[in-house]
Design a protein around this motif. Structure first.
Motif, PDB file in Angstrom:
ATOM      1  N   ILE A 243       0.846  -1.193   0.000  1.00  0.00           N
ATOM      2  CA  ILE A 243       0.000   0.000   0.000  1.00  0.00           C
ATOM      3  C   ILE A 243       0.878   1.237   0.000  1.00  0.00           C
ATOM      4  O   ILE A 243       1.769   1.388   0.838  1.00  0.00           O
ATOM      5  N   GLY A 244       0.636   2.153  -0.946  1.00  0.00           N
ATOM      6  CA  GLY A 244       1.379   3.400  -0.996  1.00  0.00           C
ATOM      7  C   GLY A 244       2.816   3.207  -1.441  1.00  0.00           C
ATOM      8  O   GLY A 244       3.197   2.173  -1.993  1.00  0.00           O
ATOM      9  N   THR A 288       6.755   8.053   4.040  1.00  0.00           N
ATOM     10  CA  THR A 288       5.776   7.111   3.507  1.00  0.00           C
ATOM     11  C   THR A 288       4.588   7.882   2.955  1.00  0.00           C
ATOM     12  O   THR A 288       4.069   8.790   3.611  1.00  0.00           O
ATOM     13  N   PRO A 290       0.914   7.116   1.781  1.00  0.00           N
ATOM     14  CA  PRO A 290      -0.148   6.097   1.709  1.00  0.00           C
ATOM     15  C   PRO A 290      -0.886   6.082   0.380  1.00  0.00           C
ATOM     16  O   PRO A 290      -1.349   5.029  -0.064  1.00  0.00           O
ATOM     17  N   SER A 291      -0.996   7.251  -0.270  1.00  0.00           N
ATOM     18  CA  SER A 291      -1.696   7.329  -1.559  1.00  0.00           C
ATOM     19  C   SER A 291      -0.728   7.355  -2.735  1.00  0.00           C
ATOM     20  O   SER A 291      -1.129   7.691  -3.855  1.00  0.00           O
TER      21      SER A 291
END
Length: 332
Positions: A243-244, A288, A290-291
């Protein structure tokens, strides 16, 4: 002659049959859509699934909208129109071949019509076809699809950090500003792993300037803004559970401050000049996303350490910000 006559009659018979078949074919009703098609008269609900982009990058997460409502063309297989449904679909199942949804299915809905949004994350390159299937009890009903391309994309990273310091004493007040900036293009390096991105030997620039100077006894004679330059490697990889994205900048190479300034106070001259190497841990900076895109606050050791030592000191005000930005590089 009789043989010829019989053959001619048989040929006319065949031609007549073909003409009749053609006429019947033209008058026949159009073929019915396959079971579950969203515009079929055999489905209770009409379903639409869509997302806004023509191309989606590998690793990118986008919003997918699912809309449902009673199918006004539904006949129920009888001669008269059936009653409208009293509740919405019992569930709407989602399917993707090159990525995945979150949540995997549309949450249960009670409304006869409505809209729900889920996220879709692209995982592989190719042509994606999303499916949404409405279920009523144990039977499938309306089906909707959306098709788009999933491509390996380039991204831009930007590091932007600034530290501001103001020194105030009885005879002098001055403010200085220090900046660190880097920007580069991250490109896929492995066709079999398009979500791994790299940038090599990108420039890191540093500056230090005197923003303001005020003193009744001291004069700033000369000032050359301090500068620094080095090179940095960057990489981006999928985050936890794919994810991400996680963006990391390696320790800079050949990065050093080059300073040269002097001033005199009450006749006593002071000169500060020299080259001061900058060292850091590995990774130098990380964040990081996430999107897979966006802006994140980060810790920059070369500002964090002096900030923690100087904050709260008498006659001194210090603050700093540092951000990493990751954005999709638009195709030309």
């Amino acid at each position: 002659m009789r043989y010829h006559s019989n053959s001619s009659s048989f040929a006319h018979f065949i031609i007549t049959i073909m003409i009749v078949l053609l006429l019947l074919a033209q008058q026949a009703p159009p073929a019915q859509a396959s079971s579950g098609a969203q515009d079929s008269a055999d489905t209770i609900f009409k379903l639409v699934i869509s997302q806004a982009k023509d191309d989606v990058c590998v690793g990118e997460t986008v919003n997918v909208t699912i809309t449902w409502g009673p199918n006004t063309s539904y006949t129920g297989g009888g001669g008269s129109l059936p009653l409208a449904p009293l509740t919405g679909p019992s569930r709407i199942a989602l399917k993707a071949s090159l990525g995945y949804f979150y949540p995997q299915d549309v949450p249960p809905m009670g409304a006869i019509s409505g809209t729900s949004t889920v996220t879709y994350t692209a995982d592989k390159v190719g042509t994606e076809k999303l499916f949404a299937v409405a279920w009523t009890g144990g039977s499938s009903d309306g089906i909707a699809t959306d098709t788009f391309k999933v491509v390996a994309c380039e991204y831009m990273y930007t590091l932007d950090a600034q530290l501001d310091m103001t020194v105030t004493s009885e005879d002098i007040t001055y403010s200085s500003r220090y900046t660190v900036k880097s920007r580069g293009t991250l490109t896929p390096t492995d066709p079999d792993n398009p979500r791994h991105l790299e940038a090599r030997d990108k420039t890191v620039m540093m500056t230090a300037t005197i923003v303001s100077w005020s003193s009744s006894k001291c004069s700033l004679f000369t000032w050359e803004p301090a500068t620094g330059m080095g090179w940095v490697d960057a990489r981006a990889d999928p985050g936890a559970m794919d994810i991400g994205m996680v963006l990391q900048l390696a320790p800079p190479k050949d990065l050093a401050w080059d300073m040269d300034y002097s001033f005199s106070c009450d006749g006593d001259g002071v000169t500060i000049a020299g080259v001061y190497p900058v060292s850091s841990g590995d990774p130098w900076v990380s964040a990081t996303f996430p999107s897979s895109i966006g802006k994140q606050n980060v810790v920059l050791d070369m500002f964090e350490v002096p900030y923690n030592k100087l904050k709260g000191a008498e006659g001194l005000t210090v603050s700093y910000t540092a951000t990493l930005t990751l954005e999709k590089k638009e195709s030309k």
